[in-house]
Write an enzyme that holds these catalytic residues in place. Structure first.
Site, PDB file in Angstrom:
ATOM      1  N   SER A 129       0.840  -1.198   0.000  1.00 26.29           N
ATOM      2  CA  SER A 129       0.000   0.000   0.000  1.00 26.29           C
ATOM      3  C   SER A 129       0.874   1.246   0.000  1.00 26.29           C
ATOM      4  O   SER A 129       1.950   1.261   0.608  1.00 26.29           O
ATOM      5  CB  SER A 129      -0.900   0.014   1.237  1.00 26.29           C
ATOM      6  N   LYS A 156       2.484  -2.256   6.276  1.00 26.63           N
ATOM      7  CA  LYS A 156       2.670  -2.275   4.828  1.00 26.63           C
ATOM      8  C   LYS A 156       4.042  -1.746   4.437  1.00 26.63           C
ATOM      9  O   LYS A 156       4.613  -2.168   3.420  1.00 26.63           O
ATOM     10  CB  LYS A 156       1.563  -1.477   4.141  1.00 26.63           C
TER      11      LYS A 156
END
Length: 228
Positions: A129, A156
């Site tokens: 992400s 992430k």
């Protein structure tokens, strides 16, 4: 035939990625924690199902052993399973989110490496992400700047770093991470944002179908490289 395993694939981006790869002729294994939901999802699109909980060592080992017994190799691994971890932060929640979003990548990748090494074109794609990009979350002009997702962003960032490090450690296998784009899924429902999963899955499919000379160690979105 290309043998592909997708984690967390009973719904959302994982499910749509599975559907699109099936259309391209892949043999797709839908990995999911829940046997009933995962089995129904796989049957709905003509995929194969394997029970796989990325937070459970025995489950991961069993899933890869099943694929080994049936196929003898793995060509593509898509690390898709993830948790948002929104709301108040505490240690227990942090452990759950990191266990799924980062440690889960390690568990599945390590279990898959022996099978990936048997492939003529091994490829690992991690759905990360832009929330894990220091550049994005510190840039007031980016939407990530104002999103209160502490654990998701940190985990992430770890997933993207794992991608880069695996690419260096395993030069015979392509490892790439991506930002799929804001997508309307169960995870984003609380924010009321996102485009159809089909559009975001195309970015995953692009990386999952790279040829032998494709890039490795990258972090991209549909428009190209993203800053870390």
């Amino acid at each position: 035939m290309t043998i592909t395993l997708i984690t967390g694939a009973n719904k959302g981006i994982g499910f749509e990625t599975a559907r699109q790869l099936l259309e391209l002729g892949h043999v797709v294994y839908v990995g999911a924690r829940d046997e009933e939901r995962g089995g129904k999802a796989a049957a709905a699109i003509g995929a194969r199902f394997v029970q796989l909980d990325v937070t459970d060592d025995a489950s991961v080992s069993g899933a890869l052993a099943a694929i080994d017994a049936a196929e003898g190799r793995l060509d593509v691994l898509v690390n898709n399973a993830g948790l948002l971890g929104e709301g108040p932060v505490d240690g227990a929640k942090a452990l759950r989110v990191f266990d799924t979003n980062a440690v889960g990548v390690v568990r599945v990748t390590e279990a898959a490496l022996p099978l990936l090494r048997k492939s003529a074109n091994p490829n690992v794609v991690t759905v990360s992400s832009s929330m894990g990009s220091f550049w994005a979350v510190t840039n007031p002009e980016r939407p990530e700047y104002g999103l209160p997702l502490t654990l998701y962003a940190a985990s992430k960032a770890a997933a993207t770093m794992l991608t880069v490090q695996y690419a260096k450690a395993e030069p015979g296998i392509k490892f790439n991470a991506l930002e799929p784009g804001a997508t309307a899924t169960d995870m984003t429902a609380a924010f009321g944002i996102g485009r159809p999963v089909g559009e975001s899955a195309k970015t995953v499919v692009r990386l999952a179908t790279l040829g032998p000379d494709g890039p490795t160690g990258t972090f991209t979105d549909e428009n190209g490289p993203l800053a870390f």
